[in-house]
Write a protein that holds these residues in place. Structure first.
Motif, mmCIF file in Angstrom:
data_model
loop_
_atom_site.group_PDB
_atom_site.id
_atom_site.type_symbol
_atom_site.label_atom_id
_atom_site.label_comp_id
_atom_site.label_asym_id
_atom_site.label_seq_id
_atom_site.Cartn_x
_atom_site.Cartn_y
_atom_site.Cartn_z
ATOM 1 N N MET A 1 -3.340 2.458 -10.212
ATOM 2 C CA MET A 1 -4.582 3.246 -10.262
ATOM 3 C C MET A 1 -4.696 3.984 -11.592
ATOM 4 N N VAL A 2 -3.573 4.503 -12.086
ATOM 5 C CA VAL A 2 -3.590 5.186 -13.379
ATOM 6 C C VAL A 2 -3.958 4.208 -14.488
ATOM 7 N N ALA A 3 -3.556 2.951 -14.331
ATOM 8 C CA ALA A 3 -3.878 1.931 -15.337
ATOM 9 C C ALA A 3 -5.289 1.379 -15.166
ATOM 10 N N GLY A 4 -6.024 1.922 -14.203
ATOM 11 C CA GLY A 4 -7.421 1.532 -14.077
ATOM 12 C C GLY A 4 -7.728 0.512 -13.002
ATOM 13 N N TRP A 5 -6.725 0.179 -12.199
ATOM 14 C CA TRP A 5 -6.978 -0.766 -11.107
ATOM 15 C C TRP A 5 -7.742 -0.037 -10.002
ATOM 16 N N ASN A 6 -8.648 -0.766 -9.341
ATOM 17 C CA ASN A 6 -9.424 -0.207 -8.234
ATOM 18 C C ASN A 6 -9.271 -1.081 -7.009
ATOM 19 N N THR B 1 2.461 4.614 -2.110
ATOM 20 C CA THR B 1 2.104 5.467 -3.244
ATOM 21 C C THR B 1 2.829 5.021 -4.510
ATOM 22 N N LEU C 1 0.961 1.917 -5.718
ATOM 23 C CA LEU C 1 -0.452 2.100 -6.044
ATOM 24 C C LEU C 1 -0.670 3.034 -7.229
ATOM 25 N N SER C 2 0.134 4.084 -7.300
ATOM 26 C CA SER C 2 -0.136 5.127 -8.282
ATOM 27 C C SER C 2 -0.180 4.600 -9.721
ATOM 28 N N PRO C 3 0.834 3.856 -10.187
ATOM 29 C CA PRO C 3 0.749 3.362 -11.564
ATOM 30 C C PRO C 3 -0.402 2.388 -11.786
ATOM 31 N N GLY D 1 0.802 -1.224 0.000
ATOM 32 C CA GLY D 1 0.000 0.000 0.000
ATOM 33 C C GLY D 1 0.828 1.263 0.000
ATOM 34 N N THR E 1 -12.153 3.594 -17.076
ATOM 35 C CA THR E 1 -12.037 2.576 -16.029
ATOM 36 C C THR E 1 -12.787 2.935 -14.753
ATOM 37 N N THR F 1 2.591 6.424 -17.505
ATOM 38 C CA THR F 1 2.659 5.411 -16.441
ATOM 39 C C THR F 1 2.095 5.926 -15.127
#
Lengths: 54, 343
Positions: A30-35, A23, A26-28, A21, B114, B326
């Motif tokens: 979340m940017v790639a659409g992971w939730n 940053t 997590l940041s890449p 957990g 998304t 990215t």
């Protein structure tokens, strides 16, 4: 070394992964659409009687 | 008659399950607001003055049109709780780490492709009351509120006013009055001030240590969701007036400007001419339980303008924030004792 808490993240395709957990992690994602999703329920042990019946 | 100081406000730190469903009362906190105006409700009537056939040009009847709800500002000193709330509800993509206090929220702008709710951000409920109870002057809960934008201002002044955060909110027009909600005691917030800045590096220039130390004057950052109007067939009614049924973001903008003192060898001009792009990080650290970091993933300089700030020669720098494939545009990280924000 500090113990980093982990969270469960789900990709747009549905893959669930447990990640650190932080940053930086997590940041890449979340940017790639992971939730974030709740942790999957731990598998329950099969009842003893059911095992014996087999 | 009531003094405006009797106004008490609360809003949900938890998100609504749907735009038309009020948040759970247990997830509403009570906070103060430097904006002294209540959130007005503006029902709009129309008439028939443009219709021919009446025998004259004058209106003869009124018709209910819609609730034209003005935007509402919540203005506060920046605290870990309020930063987490504003950024979560305005950017939309939130991950919370921690099973007990303190919690760390990582927040990035949601993407329509998304985001589970498409172009819609999380909604919250807002409560305003004056003398709530049997003889209240004002007691209502507005349902379906969203954060339209925010401004973060960091100044070289003493006290809490050196770190201010204000946000502009919109609402559908749906409400319940009386709310019958008993607001809890005001939440104690953990506020920041400019003296708590523990990291400040922009585009490779470190403004806390080294040659550029002590040269930073102020920073203003802002976000705007540019919501589209939310009236559509089936968007709903309140008191017979149309209300909005969605707030979808339009072309969002993220602006950052800052002011630094000019000194020999100031690197800002060179960075602009060379089109240098780098990360920008500003961190506030109050204690182990309260911290905030804004990490702009790729920032260049659009304008570097020589100016005068309180008699000191300064450079006013306008940044341009680039989207990194990215890491995205910006990542907000907030550690706060408050759990459940936007959950």
């Amino acid at each position: 070394m500090q113990n980093v808490e982990k969270v469960h993240m789900q990709s747009p395709e549905g893959e669930i992964r447990e990640v650190e957990g932080t940053t930086a992690t997590l940041s890449p994602l979340m940017v790639a659409g992971w939730n974030q999703v709740p942790a999957p329920a731990a598998p329950t042990a099969e009842p003893t009687e059911a095992k014996e019946a087999k | 008659m009531a003094n405006i100081n009797e106004l008490i406000e609360g809003w949900s730190y938890g998100k609504q399950t749907a735009i038309g469903t009020a948040a759970l009362v247990a997830k509403i906190w009570r906070l103060t607001n430097l904006n002294t105006k209540p959130w007005a409700k503006v029902p709009v009537n129309e008439d028939d003055r443009a219709e021919v056939g009446k025998g004259h040009e004058f209106p003869t009847a009124l018709f209910k049109s819609h609730y034209n709800m003005p935007s509402f500002e919540i203005s506060k000193y920046a605290s870990s709780e309020f930063l987490a709330w504003v950024l979560a509800f305005s950017l939309g993509n939130v991950t919370v780490v921690g099973s007990a206090s303190p919690y760390t929220y990582t927040i990035v702008p949601a993407l329509g492709a998304t985001n589970a709710t498409g172009l819609e951000l999380p909604y919250f409920s807002y409560v305003q009351q004056i003398r709530p109870g049997g003889s209240s002057l004002l007691d209502e809960i507005l349902v379906g509120c969203a954060v339209k934008g925010w401004k973060l201002a960091i100044k070289n002044s003493p006290g809490r006013a050196s770190a201010m955060l204000s946000c502009e909110c919109v609402t559908t027009g749906q409400y319940t009055s009386p709310s019958t909600i008993t607001l809890p005691a005001a939440t104690a917030l953990h506020e920041f001030n400019a003296g708590m800045v523990s990291a400040l590096t922009i585009n490779g220039i470190n403004y806390l240590t080294g040659g550029s130390g002590k040269q930073f004057v102020s920073l203003d950052a802002s976000w705007e969701n540019n919501f589209r109007p939310g009236f559509f067939p089936g968007s709903g009614l309140q008191d017979g007036y149309q209300i909005q049924g969605r707030f979808e973001w339009g072309d969002r903008t993220f602006a950052v400007q800052f002011v630094v003192r000019v000194q020999t060898g100031s690197a800002e001009y060179a960075a602009l001419i060379a089109q240098t792009v780098g990360t920008a990080t500003i961190t506030f650290t109050r204690d182990a339980n309260n911290a905030f970091t804004m990490l702009i993933q790729a920032m260049g300089f659009n304008v570097v303008e020589l100016s005068n700030t309180d008699g000191i020669a300064t450079l006013q720098v306008t940044g341009v924030q680039l989207y990194d494939p990215t890491n995205g545009l910006v990542t907000m990280s907030i550690t706060t004792p408050q759990g459940g924000i936007c959950q």
